[in-house]
Structures are given as C-alpha cells and as structure tokens.
Scaffold this motif. Sequence first.
Motif, PDB file in Angstrom:
ATOM      1  N   CYS A 135      47.291 -90.735  91.121  1.00  0.00           N
ATOM      2  CA  CYS A 135      46.664 -89.962  90.055  1.00  0.00           C
ATOM      3  C   CYS A 135      47.505 -90.024  88.789  1.00  0.00           C
ATOM      4  N   LEU A 136      46.901 -89.513  87.745  1.00  0.00           N
ATOM      5  CA  LEU A 136      47.549 -89.404  86.444  1.00  0.00           C
ATOM      6  C   LEU A 136      47.708 -87.929  86.135  1.00  0.00           C
ATOM      7  N   ILE A 137      48.908 -87.523  85.749  1.00  0.00           N
ATOM      8  CA  ILE A 137      49.197 -86.123  85.440  1.00  0.00           C
ATOM      9  C   ILE A 137      49.669 -86.032  83.999  1.00  0.00           C
ATOM     10  N   THR A 138      49.270 -84.974  83.349  1.00  0.00           N
ATOM     11  CA  THR A 138      49.786 -84.664  82.023  1.00  0.00           C
ATOM     12  C   THR A 138      49.713 -83.164  81.836  1.00  0.00           C
ATOM     13  N   GLU A 139      50.170 -82.710  80.695  1.00  0.00           N
ATOM     14  CA  GLU A 139      50.019 -81.301  80.370  1.00  0.00           C
ATOM     15  C   GLU A 139      49.562 -81.189  78.928  1.00  0.00           C
ATOM     16  N   VAL A 140      48.765 -80.161  78.693  1.00  0.00           N
ATOM     17  CA  VAL A 140      48.214 -79.915  77.375  1.00  0.00           C
ATOM     18  C   VAL A 140      48.514 -78.465  77.021  1.00  0.00           C
ATOM     19  N   ALA A 141      48.962 -78.235  75.794  1.00  0.00           N
ATOM     20  CA  ALA A 141      49.201 -76.862  75.349  1.00  0.00           C
ATOM     21  C   ALA A 141      47.896 -76.078  75.475  1.00  0.00           C
ATOM     22  N   THR A 142      47.968 -74.911  76.075  1.00  0.00           N
ATOM     23  CA  THR A 142      46.786 -74.081  76.304  1.00  0.00           C
ATOM     24  C   THR A 142      46.019 -73.826  75.009  1.00  0.00           C
ATOM     25  N   LEU A 143      46.732 -73.680  73.902  1.00  0.00           N
ATOM     26  CA  LEU A 143      46.079 -73.419  72.619  1.00  0.00           C
ATOM     27  C   LEU A 143      45.417 -74.659  72.020  1.00  0.00           C
ATOM     28  N   ASN A 144      45.704 -75.835  72.550  1.00  0.00           N
ATOM     29  CA  ASN A 144      45.129 -77.084  72.044  1.00  0.00           C
ATOM     30  C   ASN A 144      43.788 -77.322  72.752  1.00  0.00           C
ATOM     31  N   THR A 145      42.810 -76.481  72.426  1.00  0.00           N
ATOM     32  CA  THR A 145      41.540 -76.499  73.153  1.00  0.00           C
ATOM     33  C   THR A 145      40.776 -77.805  72.967  1.00  0.00           C
ATOM     34  N   ASN A 149      39.669 -79.754  76.296  1.00  0.00           N
ATOM     35  CA  ASN A 149      38.254 -80.039  76.570  1.00  0.00           C
ATOM     36  C   ASN A 149      37.986 -81.534  76.669  1.00  0.00           C
ATOM     37  N   ALA A 150      38.641 -82.328  75.840  1.00  0.00           N
ATOM     38  CA  ALA A 150      38.471 -83.783  75.905  1.00  0.00           C
ATOM     39  C   ALA A 150      38.975 -84.324  77.242  1.00  0.00           C
ATOM     40  N   HIS A 151      40.106 -83.801  77.714  1.00  0.00           N
ATOM     41  CA  HIS A 151      40.632 -84.239  79.011  1.00  0.00           C
ATOM     42  C   HIS A 151      39.690 -83.853  80.146  1.00  0.00           C
ATOM     43  N   LYS A 152      39.144 -82.652  80.106  1.00  0.00           N
ATOM     44  CA  LYS A 152      38.197 -82.228  81.137  1.00  0.00           C
ATOM     45  C   LYS A 152      36.972 -83.136  81.133  1.00  0.00           C
ATOM     46  N   ALA A 153      36.506 -83.530  79.964  1.00  0.00           N
ATOM     47  CA  ALA A 153      35.325 -84.389  79.850  1.00  0.00           C
ATOM     48  C   ALA A 153      35.558 -85.762  80.482  1.00  0.00           C
ATOM     49  N   VAL A 154      36.801 -86.237  80.461  1.00  0.00           N
ATOM     50  CA  VAL A 154      37.132 -87.528  81.063  1.00  0.00           C
ATOM     51  C   VAL A 154      37.222 -87.417  82.589  1.00  0.00           C
ATOM     52  N   GLY A 155      37.527 -86.217  83.092  1.00  0.00           N
ATOM     53  CA  GLY A 155      37.636 -86.038  84.537  1.00  0.00           C
ATOM     54  C   GLY A 155      38.882 -85.319  85.011  1.00  0.00           C
ATOM     55  N   PHE A 156      39.738 -84.898  84.089  1.00  0.00           N
ATOM     56  CA  PHE A 156      40.934 -84.160  84.480  1.00  0.00           C
ATOM     57  C   PHE A 156      40.564 -82.772  84.990  1.00  0.00           C
ATOM     58  N   ILE A 158      42.359 -78.907  85.973  1.00  0.00           N
ATOM     59  CA  ILE A 158      43.546 -78.068  85.786  1.00  0.00           C
ATOM     60  C   ILE A 158      44.171 -77.777  87.142  1.00  0.00           C
ATOM     61  N   LEU A 159      45.474 -78.025  87.242  1.00  0.00           N
ATOM     62  CA  LEU A 159      46.215 -77.768  88.468  1.00  0.00           C
ATOM     63  C   LEU A 159      46.962 -76.445  88.408  1.00  0.00           C
ATOM     64  N   GLU A 160      47.582 -76.210  87.258  1.00  0.00           N
ATOM     65  CA  GLU A 160      48.458 -75.050  87.162  1.00  0.00           C
ATOM     66  C   GLU A 160      48.781 -74.780  85.692  1.00  0.00           C
ATOM     67  N   ASN A 161      49.144 -73.548  85.421  1.00  0.00           N
ATOM     68  CA  ASN A 161      49.569 -73.141  84.086  1.00  0.00           C
ATOM     69  C   ASN A 161      51.037 -72.752  84.181  1.00  0.00           C
ATOM     70  N   HIS A 162      51.809 -73.085  83.150  1.00  0.00           N
ATOM     71  CA  HIS A 162      53.206 -72.653  83.109  1.00  0.00           C
ATOM     72  C   HIS A 162      53.635 -72.531  81.656  1.00  0.00           C
ATOM     73  N   ALA A 163      54.757 -71.870  81.445  1.00  0.00           N
ATOM     74  CA  ALA A 163      55.305 -71.727  80.094  1.00  0.00           C
ATOM     75  C   ALA A 163      56.646 -72.441  80.037  1.00  0.00           C
ATOM     76  N   ILE A 171      48.836 -77.847  83.243  1.00  0.00           N
ATOM     77  CA  ILE A 171      49.112 -79.120  83.926  1.00  0.00           C
ATOM     78  C   ILE A 171      47.789 -79.588  84.495  1.00  0.00           C
ATOM     79  N   ILE A 172      47.429 -80.821  84.138  1.00  0.00           N
ATOM     80  CA  ILE A 172      46.139 -81.353  84.552  1.00  0.00           C
ATOM     81  C   ILE A 172      46.316 -82.690  85.263  1.00  0.00           C
ATOM     82  N   SER A 173      45.356 -83.012  86.119  1.00  0.00           N
ATOM     83  CA  SER A 173      45.445 -84.229  86.919  1.00  0.00           C
ATOM     84  C   SER A 173      44.091 -84.928  86.933  1.00  0.00           C
ATOM     85  N   TRP A 174      44.172 -86.240  86.943  1.00  0.00           N
ATOM     86  CA  TRP A 174      42.983 -87.072  87.095  1.00  0.00           C
ATOM     87  C   TRP A 174      43.235 -87.946  88.317  1.00  0.00           C
TER      88      TRP A 174
END
Length: 176
Positions: A135-145, A149-156, A158-163, A171-174
């Motif tokens: 899989c491919l993992i990345t993280e996106v700032a929660t405020l960077n909606t 949303n673009a990542h979710k549209a591709v298929g990512f 959400i795995l977990e939230n952290h600060a 933290i998102i995974s595809w």
Amino acid sequence: MVSYKRAESDNELQQILNIQKKALKTNVSLEEQKEQGYVTVPHTFAILKKMNDAYPHIIAMEDKKVVGYALTMIHSFRYEMPILTPMFDIADGLYPDKNYLVMGQICIDKPYRSKGIFKGLYSYYRDELSSQFKCLITEVATLNTRSLNAHKAVGFKILENHASEDVSWEIISWEW
C-alpha cells in the motif's frame, strides 16, 4: 499533453522545489489554503535528491516542464524529516511487515490544477509500484480539506489521526 514518469535529473528535482516553494503553507494566503490546499514540509535539494536516488519520484510533465509531482519515500528515510517520523511509527504499528511506501508530498503547479493531474500522478504511482508494495501511506493536515477530499476521491482511507508539531494530521492509506 501531460505525461508521467519517474524523476531522472537534477533539473527536474529543482523544478519540483520551485513548485513546492509556491505552494508552501507559509507562502500561501489563508483564502488560497482553503480553496487550493497547500504543502506543509519544505525539502532541501540534498534530501530530495537523496530520496530520488533511493526510489525515484513520480512527476507529471508537459513538454520538458514539471507540472506536478508525488514524492516517494522509502522506510529508511523515516528520520530524515523529523516531522514525518510519527507517521512512520504509526504506519509500522499498522503494517508491521513494513511493506508500504510513503508518498512524501504531492503538488500540482497552480496553472495545471483541476485538469486530472492529481489522479494521473496517483494512477502512475500505482501502476509503477503496486507490485512491490502492499500500500501507499501518507498524511494530510486535517485542516487541508481540499487535499484530504482529493485523496479520498482517489481511494485513500483514513487510518488514524495524530498531532505532531502543533499540526493535526490524518494518516491515510491506499491499499492496492
């Protein structure tokens, strides 16, 4: 016409840095952050090249111009950029076999946005790398909606939230 490939030259890496600089959160107005998204982590040429030498980045090209990029980051780079280390720690817990690749950052040059390049970069990413990684993992700032949303549209997913460093991250995974 836009084409996709792996980064090969110092010139291409410098073009990545030029796009990155224009999209850094510190260089983008609050209004543009909400409308267009932003990137958070600046890279030096040295680290970008080191990452590329280990596993070449994915770039979108129009003629000889880089118009977008998706950075590749293998596990051995977990300590090179301290802001990303917590993501690797969490990913290791979720994927103990460590058979994942990290997308270190994705950005499309402003004049080329909303033309399918984001999806094109990720499609090329999957085609090039899915046989080698689970899989491919990345993280996106929660405020960077916009980016989230673009990542979710591709298929990512959400795995977990952290600060980390006063920023809330998703933290998102595809999974391929």
